[in-house]
Write a protein that holds these residues in place. Structure first.
Motif, short mmCIF file in Angstrom:
data_model
loop_
_atom_site.label_atom_id
_atom_site.label_comp_id
_atom_site.label_asym_id
_atom_site.label_seq_id
_atom_site.Cartn_x
_atom_site.Cartn_y
_atom_site.Cartn_z
N PHE A 231 -32.01 28.70 -31.62
CA PHE A 231 -32.44 29.01 -30.12
C PHE A 231 -31.22 28.00 -29.30
O PHE A 231 -30.73 28.75 -28.33
N ALA A 232 -30.64 27.05 -30.02
CA ALA A 232 -29.74 26.31 -29.16
C ALA A 232 -28.36 27.29 -29.24
O ALA A 232 -27.75 27.24 -28.17
N CYS A 233 -28.20 27.94 -30.23
CA CYS A 233 -27.01 28.86 -30.37
C CYS A 233 -27.10 29.90 -29.36
O CYS A 233 -26.36 30.53 -28.60
N ALA A 234 -28.31 30.65 -29.44
CA ALA A 234 -28.66 31.46 -28.37
C ALA A 234 -28.61 31.24 -27.11
O ALA A 234 -28.15 32.10 -26.17
N GLN A 235 -28.81 30.22 -26.82
CA GLN A 235 -28.80 29.50 -25.26
C GLN A 235 -27.43 29.41 -24.82
O GLN A 235 -26.88 29.68 -23.76
N ALA A 236 -26.59 28.92 -25.94
CA ALA A 236 -25.01 28.80 -25.77
C ALA A 236 -24.54 30.19 -25.49
O ALA A 236 -23.48 30.45 -24.34
N ASN A 237 -25.01 31.19 -26.17
CA ASN A 237 -24.33 32.68 -26.02
C ASN A 237 -24.79 33.36 -24.80
O ASN A 237 -24.03 33.77 -23.99
N LEU A 238 -25.97 33.06 -24.21
CA LEU A 238 -26.72 33.54 -22.95
C LEU A 238 -25.85 32.62 -21.74
O LEU A 238 -25.26 33.75 -20.82
N TRP A 239 -25.80 31.42 -21.87
CA TRP A 239 -25.11 30.75 -20.70
C TRP A 239 -23.76 31.14 -20.50
O TRP A 239 -23.04 31.10 -19.52
N ASN A 240 -23.04 31.12 -21.66
CA ASN A 240 -21.52 31.71 -21.72
C ASN A 240 -21.29 32.91 -21.06
O ASN A 240 -20.51 33.19 -20.37
N GLU A 241 -22.32 34.03 -21.17
CA GLU A 241 -22.15 35.22 -20.69
C GLU A 241 -22.24 35.26 -19.22
O GLU A 241 -21.48 35.90 -18.37
#
Length: 268
Positions: A231-241
């Motif tokens: 989840f933490a990595c998914a949030q990093a990917n989402l907010w980077n986008e």
């Protein structure tokens, strides 16, 4: 269609008349200063009490979030304000709520509001899933995981709010409520505490300390460590986008930075 805030008085006369059929004459209307998901977001003083009005044009691309909120609201006893009316008038979609007395939660380290927020998240996790069509968290996060098999971690039937922005959490009389349920979904019970971690880091917590705060919510302990990492990595990917599309927005940059910090901790 409006994409920025307008005042209550800017609504068409027929819309205001329909609202006042429910509330009585509006003596004053004070626009909210936080959040811009609604074209109108205002506290109304009326003979029947204080009300909060949210309105969007009926053809707005995000109007579905307001309609979802209207459908969910009757099932949110003790965690959200009571909905008084849902109106569709003259091309506008309008929600009227009981107005809450309180202030936006303070998520900073040492804040006395943190226990009340943890209790709120515990209460939400125990709510029955409402009979409303909700998005599945596996669908919402599918574009942000490295391996689609990891989406299994987000599966569940619990109602989750998913937007733990402190502006959505109102504290008063020693307790907390949460508003803006338009992005509510169904998924694993630990997801709302996990979303809270991100906002805690953005408010100044070290990621490990933020996780310690989230651990006050019983549902947090249901998550396997690898699920939280995913989840933490998914949030990093989402907010980077999101940040890549809003390069001049410091608010977005702050969230993207917090997500990156948290993902770095989990990757160790």
């Amino acid at each position: 269609m409006p994409t920025t805030r307008i005042t209550y008085d800017d609504l068409p006369g027929r819309v205001r008349s329909a609202i006042e059929e429910v509330t009585g004459p509006v003596a004053s209307a004070v626009s909210a200063t936080e959040g811009f998901n609604s074209a109108v977001a205002a506290r109304l003083s009326t003979p029947t009490g204080e009300r909060f009005c949210k309105a969007l044009p009926a053809d707005h691309r995000q109007v579905w979030t307001q309609r979802r909120e209207a459908a969910i609201a009757p099932h949110l006893k003790d965690v959200a304000p009571e909905v008084r009316a849902h109106l569709e008038v003259d091309g506008w979609d309008v929600l009227l709520f009981e107005a809450l007395d309180g202030y936006h939660a303070d998520y900073r380290p040492g804040s006395p509001d943190l226990p009340a927020v943890a209790t709120l998240l515990e209460t939400i996790a125990a709510l029955p899933r409402p009979p409303v069509d909700l998005r599945d968290m596996r669908q919402r996060l599918r574009d942000y995981v490295e391996d689609s098999a990891d989406l299994r971690h987000f599966a569940g039937s619990t109602l989750v709010h998913t937007d733990l922005n402190n502006a959505n959490v109102i504290v008063g009389d020693g307790r907390a409520w949460i508003v803006d349920w338009g992005w509510a979904s169904c998924g694993a019970a630990w997801l709302d505490p996990a979303y809270w971690v991100l906002w805690l880091v953005a408010a100044g917590h070290d990621p490990a300390a933020a996780e310690q705060q989230a651990s006050a919510v019983p549902a947090w302990h249901v998550a396997p460590p690898e699920a939280i990492t995913t989840f933490a990595c998914a949030q990093a990917n989402l907010w980077n986008e999101i940040a890549a599309a809003k390069t001049e927005d410091p608010w977005t940059a702050r969230l993207a930075g917090a997500a990156k910090q948290w993902a770095a901790l989990r990757a160790v």
